[in-house]
Design an enzyme around this catalytic site. Structure first.
Site, short mmCIF file in Angstrom:
data_model
loop_
_atom_site.label_atom_id
_atom_site.label_comp_id
_atom_site.label_asym_id
_atom_site.label_seq_id
_atom_site.Cartn_x
_atom_site.Cartn_y
_atom_site.Cartn_z
N ALA A 1 44.50 43.44 40.51
CA ALA A 1 43.61 43.49 41.67
C ALA A 1 43.28 42.25 41.84
CB ALA A 1 42.53 44.36 41.53
N LYS B 1 53.44 47.89 39.54
CA LYS B 1 53.30 47.16 40.96
C LYS B 1 54.20 46.02 40.44
CE LYS B 1 48.96 48.19 42.85
NZ LYS B 1 47.64 47.94 43.62
N ASN C 1 53.19 46.86 46.40
CA ASN C 1 52.28 48.25 46.43
C ASN C 1 53.20 49.30 47.43
OD1 ASN C 1 51.36 47.16 48.76
ND2 ASN C 1 49.67 48.50 48.61
N GLY D 1 35.28 49.31 47.89
CA GLY D 1 36.73 49.03 48.05
C GLY D 1 37.54 50.18 49.08
N ALA E 1 40.66 39.02 36.37
CA ALA E 1 41.81 38.11 36.31
C ALA E 1 43.16 39.06 36.37
CB ALA E 1 41.90 37.07 35.65
N ASP F 1 48.13 45.53 49.81
CA ASP F 1 46.78 45.09 49.10
C ASP F 1 46.24 43.83 49.56
OD1 ASP F 1 46.74 47.52 47.68
OD2 ASP F 1 47.75 46.45 46.12
N LEU G 1 35.69 46.16 44.62
CA LEU G 1 36.83 47.02 44.88
C LEU G 1 36.84 48.34 44.43
CD1 LEU G 1 40.03 44.32 44.36
CD2 LEU G 1 38.35 44.60 46.22
P1 ATR Z 1 43.93 45.83 37.81
O1 ATR Z 1 45.00 46.20 38.27
O2 ATR Z 1 42.78 47.10 38.38
O3 ATR Z 1 43.21 44.58 38.25
P2 ATR Z 1 44.18 45.07 35.15
O4 ATR Z 1 45.26 44.22 35.29
O5 ATR Z 1 44.16 45.95 34.05
O6 ATR Z 1 43.56 46.10 36.45
O7 ATR Z 1 42.87 44.14 34.93
C1 ATR Z 1 41.47 44.90 34.64
C2 ATR Z 1 40.60 43.61 34.77
O8 ATR Z 1 39.26 43.99 34.47
C3 ATR Z 1 40.67 42.42 33.91
O9 ATR Z 1 40.47 41.15 34.33
C4 ATR Z 1 40.03 42.81 32.67
O10 ATR Z 1 39.67 41.70 31.96
P3 ATR Z 1 40.71 41.16 30.73
O11 ATR Z 1 41.68 40.24 31.46
O12 ATR Z 1 39.91 40.40 29.72
O13 ATR Z 1 41.21 42.45 30.18
C5 ATR Z 1 38.60 43.46 33.47
N1 ATR Z 1 37.92 44.35 32.51
C6 ATR Z 1 38.12 45.75 32.17
N2 ATR Z 1 37.36 46.29 31.38
C7 ATR Z 1 36.31 44.93 31.29
C8 ATR Z 1 35.13 45.11 30.54
N3 ATR Z 1 34.58 45.94 29.79
N4 ATR Z 1 34.62 43.85 30.59
C9 ATR Z 1 34.89 42.66 31.13
N5 ATR Z 1 36.13 42.84 31.62
C10 ATR Z 1 36.77 44.05 31.95
#
Ligand code: ATR
Length: 291
Positions: free
Chosen positions: A138, A74, A95, A256, A135, A110, A233
Site C-alpha cells: 500500500a 497484486k 489491482n 481509507g 513500506a 489504487d 488507509l
Molecule cells: P500492504 O499491502 O497492506 O501494505 P504489506 O505489504 O504486508 O501490506 O505491508 C505491511 C506494512 O505494515 C509494512 O510496512 C509492515 O512493516 P514491515 O515492512 O516491517 O513488515 C507494516 N507493519 C505491519 N505490522 C506492523 C507492526 N506491528 N509494527 C510496525 N509495522 C508494521
C-alpha cells in the site's frame, strides 16, 4: 430501481485474493450495477498463490469482463497479463484487470483513487511534503502516486528499515521527488519536526486495524498540527486511534474509505464504460461496516 436478475447475458467481474471473505468490493459494485440496471455481477474468488496462473487463464477462458486483484496477488499477477499501464508498471502492482477480447490489461486504480481522495480532502500532491508510515504494497502505491503527481519530498518510516530504504530509492530513481528513509524507532524520538514539516501524513500499515483497534504507531501527538492532512488507509474502524490523535491535535483527517471508493469507481468505469452512481457505491460500502 429493480435489481436485474442473473441470466444468460450477465457479465461477470470479481476479485482475486486470499483471503477474500472480508472484502467490501462486491457490495460497492453490485449496488452500482443494480442502480444502473447493468446486467453485471461482481463475485469474490478465493485464489491461492499457486493457483494464480490457472485463475488468470480461467478469467480468459470464462470471458470475465475483468477482476480486481488483491493481497497476495497484486505484484505476482503482472507476468500473466498482456499489457500493463506505465503507472502500474512503475508501482509494480496491479489491482484491476480488464479483459478486452482475451487481451488482459493491468491497471493500478489504487494510485488514482488515492490521489483523488487526497485532492478531495484539499491536499494538492504536486509540491507536497509527505510522511508515509509503512513500506509495504500500500505504501508503494501511495509513494509512487505522490512521486508521479510531483510531490516535493517524501519521508518513509518503516519497521523493516531496509524496505523503507528500498522504497525511497525507487521513488528517487523513477520520479522527481526527493525521498528519505527513517527507521521506525525514530517515530517516538525527536522526529516530531519531520511530521511538523509535512503537509500530509499517510499511515499505510495494518497497525490499529480491526480487531487490534487499540494499537497505534508510536507517533507523538506533537507531530500533528492544524493545516495538515492525516490519512489512515484503514477503514475498519472508521477512526483509528492514530486518526483520533491527529484530529485532537487539530489536523484534518481522512480514513481509507475514500481511497477504496475511488479505486472502485475507476475500476467500474474501466469495466463498464459507464460512470457509476458514486453515492450508491458509498452506501454499499457503508452497509458493510461491521460486517
Ligand atoms: P500492504 O499491502 O497492506 O501494505 P504489506 O505489504 O504486508 O501490506 O505491508 C505491511 C506494512 O505494515 C509494512 O510496512 C509492515 O512493516 P514491515 O515492512 O516491517 O513488515 C507494516 N507493519 C505491519 N505490522 C506492523 C507492526 N506491528 N509494527 C510496525 N509495522 C508494521
Amino acid at each position: 430501481m429493480e435489481t436485474p436478475l442473473i441470466n444468460g447475458r450477465t457479465r461477470v467481474v470479481g476479485i482475486f485474493g486470499d483471503p477474500v471473505e472480508h472484502t467490501f468490493s462486491p457490495a460497492m459494485h453490485n449496488a452500482a450495477f443494480a442502480a444502473l440496471c447493468l446486467n453485471f455481477a461482481y463475485l469474490p474468488f478465493r485464489v491461492r498463490k499457486e493457483e494464480l496462473p490457472a485463475a488468470v487463464a480461467g478469467l480468459r477462458a470464462l470471458g470475465l469482463v475483468g477482476v480486481n486483484v488483491t493481497v497476495p496477488h497484486k505484484e505476482a499477477v503482472l507476468p500473466y497479463l498482456d499489457e500493463v499501464t506505465p503507472e502500474a508498471k512503475l508501482i509494480g502492482a496491479v489491482n484491476t484487470v480488464v479483459n478486452r477480447n482475451g487481451r488482459l490489461t493491468g491497471y493500478n486504480t489504487d494510485a488514482t483513487g488515492f490521489l483523488r481522495a487526497l485532492r478531495e480532502a484539499g491536499c494538492e500532491p504536486a509540491g507536497a511534503e509527505a510522511v508515509v508510515l509503512g513500506a509495504g504494497g500500500a505504501a508503494r502505491a501511495v509513494c509512487m502516486a505522490l512521486g508521479m503527481a510531483g510531490a516535493r519530498r517524501i519521508v518513509v518510516f518503516n519497521r523493516t528499515y531496509e524496505r523503507a530504504q528500498a522504497l525511497s530509492r525507487e521513488v528517487q530513481a523513477n520520479t522527481e521527488t526527493t525521498a528519505v528513509a527513517l527507521p521506525w524507532e525514530d517515530l517516538n524520538k525527536r522526529k516530531a519536526d519531520v511530521f511538523q514539516a509535512a503537509g500530509v501524513v499517510i499511515q499505510t500499515t495494518s497497525i490499529g486495524m480491526h480487531p487490534e483497534k487499540s494499537a497505534c504507531p508510536a507517533v507523538s501527538p506533537a507531530a500533528f498540527r492544524k493545516n495538515q492532512l492525516v490519512v489512515d488507509l484503514i477503514y475498519n474502524p472508521v477512526e483509528t486511534r492514530f486518526l483520533q490523535m491527529a484530529a485532537e491535535a487539530g489536523a484534518a483527517t481522512q480514513n481509507g474509505l475514500r481511497m477504496l471508493l475511488y479505486q472502485g469507481i475507476a475500476a467500474f468505469e474501466l469495466w463498464t464504460g459507464s460512470s457509476p452512481p458514486e453515492e450508491i457505491m458509498l452506501q454499499g460500502l457503508a452497509a458493510m461496516k461491521g460486517a
